[in-house]
Write an enzyme that holds these catalytic residues in place. Sequence first.
Site, PDB file in Angstrom:
ATOM      1  N   HIS A 295       8.633 -11.928  -6.626  1.00 42.95           N
ATOM      2  CA  HIS A 295       7.132 -11.559  -7.162  1.00 42.95           C
ATOM      3  C   HIS A 295       6.353 -10.986  -7.064  1.00 42.95           C
ATOM      4  O   HIS A 295       4.889 -11.085  -6.995  1.00 42.95           O
ATOM      5  CB  HIS A 295       7.181 -12.131  -8.611  1.00 42.95           C
ATOM      6  CG  HIS A 295       8.699 -12.628  -9.549  1.00 42.95           C
ATOM      7  ND1 HIS A 295       9.172 -12.550 -10.328  1.00 42.95           N
ATOM      8  CD2 HIS A 295       9.369 -13.963  -8.917  1.00 42.95           C
ATOM      9  CE1 HIS A 295       9.681 -12.841 -11.263  1.00 42.95           C
ATOM     10  NE2 HIS A 295       9.944 -13.589 -10.219  1.00 42.95           N
TER      11      HIS A 295
ATOM     12  N   SER B 296      -8.941   8.667   8.302  1.00 46.92           N
ATOM     13  CA  SER B 296      -9.209   9.752   7.519  1.00 46.92           C
ATOM     14  C   SER B 296     -10.247  10.930   7.601  1.00 46.92           C
ATOM     15  O   SER B 296     -11.305   9.900   8.696  1.00 46.92           O
ATOM     16  CB  SER B 296     -10.413   8.567   6.005  1.00 46.92           C
ATOM     17  OG  SER B 296     -11.437   9.047   5.680  1.00 46.92           O
TER      18      SER B 296
ATOM     19  N   LYS C 256     -10.700   4.102   8.818  1.00 49.28           N
ATOM     20  CA  LYS C 256      -9.634   4.160   8.226  1.00 49.28           C
ATOM     21  C   LYS C 256      -8.790   3.973   9.363  1.00 49.28           C
ATOM     22  O   LYS C 256      -8.516   5.230  10.566  1.00 49.28           O
ATOM     23  CB  LYS C 256      -9.552   4.910   7.330  1.00 49.28           C
ATOM     24  CG  LYS C 256     -10.135   4.617   5.982  1.00 49.28           C
ATOM     25  CD  LYS C 256     -10.022   3.693   5.288  1.00 49.28           C
ATOM     26  CE  LYS C 256      -8.553   3.707   4.298  1.00 49.28           C
ATOM     27  NZ  LYS C 256      -8.478   4.290   3.495  1.00 49.28           N
TER      28      LYS C 256
ATOM     29  N   GLU D  27       4.345   5.624   4.455  1.00 47.93           N
ATOM     30  CA  GLU D  27       4.439   5.977   3.254  1.00 47.93           C
ATOM     31  C   GLU D  27       5.356   7.383   2.797  1.00 47.93           C
ATOM     32  O   GLU D  27       5.834   7.059   1.546  1.00 47.93           O
ATOM     33  CB  GLU D  27       2.331   6.587   3.216  1.00 47.93           C
ATOM     34  CG  GLU D  27       1.904   5.549   2.610  1.00 47.93           C
ATOM     35  CD  GLU D  27       0.170   5.894   2.316  1.00 47.93           C
ATOM     36  OE1 GLU D  27      -0.965   4.909   2.421  1.00 47.93           O
ATOM     37  OE2 GLU D  27      -0.530   6.274   3.527  1.00 47.93           O
TER      38      GLU D  27
END
Length: 460
Positions: free
Chosen positions: A156, A277, A283, A290
């Site tokens: 979980h 970024s 970043k 992804e």
Amino acid sequence: MALWGGRFQAGSSDMFKQVNDSLPFDYVMASEDIFGSIVWSRALVKAGVLTEQEQGQIEASLSALKSDAEQGNIDFSASPEEDIHSFVEAYLTEQLGDLGRKLHTGRSRNDQVATDFRLWVKNHLASLKQDCINFMGALLQCANRHQDAIIPGYTHLQRAQPVYFAHWSLAYVEMIKRDISRIDDLIERMNQCPLGCGALAGTTFAVDRENIAQELGFASPCLNSLDAVSDRDFVLELLFVGSTSMMHLSRLAEDLIFYNSGEAGFLQLGDDVTSGSSLMPQKKNPDALELMRGKCGRVFGNLQALLVTMKGLPLAYNKDMQEDKEGAIDTVNQWHICLCIGVEVLNSMHVNEQATRKAAQQGYANATELADYLVEKGIPFRTAHDLSGQAVVAAIAKGQALEDMSIDDLKNIHSSIESDIYDWLQLEAVLNKRNQLGGTSKQTVTQALYLELENWDNIK
Ligand code: ARG
């Protein structure tokens, strides 16, 4: 001119060609189509349609085309032909005149495309299997580099029990092993040759189908001509096996994206597989991971699309089935690049062993140990579970870990608790108690890792 021109007085409209032509994508089967045609020409000699000498001319011409195509010397986009089958036949006719026009005797594009596509899928499955093996190797090397690393295991997405990082890696190795076995199963099941089944009803020419199958590298010929030309189960299975494997990659990507987050701080990813970024200079984004996760969308979609296309098609061949190719080509490409980038991610990834260890010690991940300890003292598990839960509540109230509670506080939970509890609650002790097959003790994980490394050495 189209292969079927005789029946027609007018040519195709431009729009019809746009909807009908498959050469823009099925040219990828050029090698397979030419190989199938060479084998078919040999079968026509045995059937008495071609002389040895004629077949020799056909084979020489097709072989030259094959090597040109494989070297990328052919501009398929410049051709007006409808599909790769028409393209190859048109080429042969241009080279050999009437002799080229004999090749299609007894054959249909229906058994031809079914054969070509099976060959293409088989070839790609073999290289995807190798991609899976390489990916598995990268997982094993990663586990090997970080043999002492301990991470929190989650259920979980709550810290549950600590596990060795290698145990996590080996979980994905199990998934990839199943992917590989699904590839093997599929190759075996689809290893039948449709060539010689004609348009739908079989061929009238005395070709030796056993021999054709063998020459093309299939185990045997397909047994029913109607099924042979209209079966696309092998494409659906490819799409399913690819989807399942991509689902595994996506879960791995999700784990690593989370481990890499600022909140977890368990990993560093290599500069070569991350991006920055355009606005925020600090970043470093896990784009490769992804996309391993994101590309599942189109890959699962390809499976769904073909299932829907095939549903309700009457026997035998229908042009709907030409829609089997683009999705399959896309799935094969995406699956391949995801397995390859996955290797690069794993190779350049570094586990922050101190941070993972610290996290594994937090979150009361040793509460099960306290319950197990009480069970050892003769308390029924359900009661022990309850008592350990109370200890967690007491520890949270004091802002402590279980192992930092005083013996008096612990005795307040149950009088049978002695100071040997502190040994039980220690991180390594928690792990090493799980020493049954499949568990996360150092010994079981190390054994499993060496076994898998040895297996991998044999298959790589
Ligand atoms: N381009 C077609 C396909 O990919 C080849 C088979 C065409 N057969 C036919 N009878 N029109 O399915």
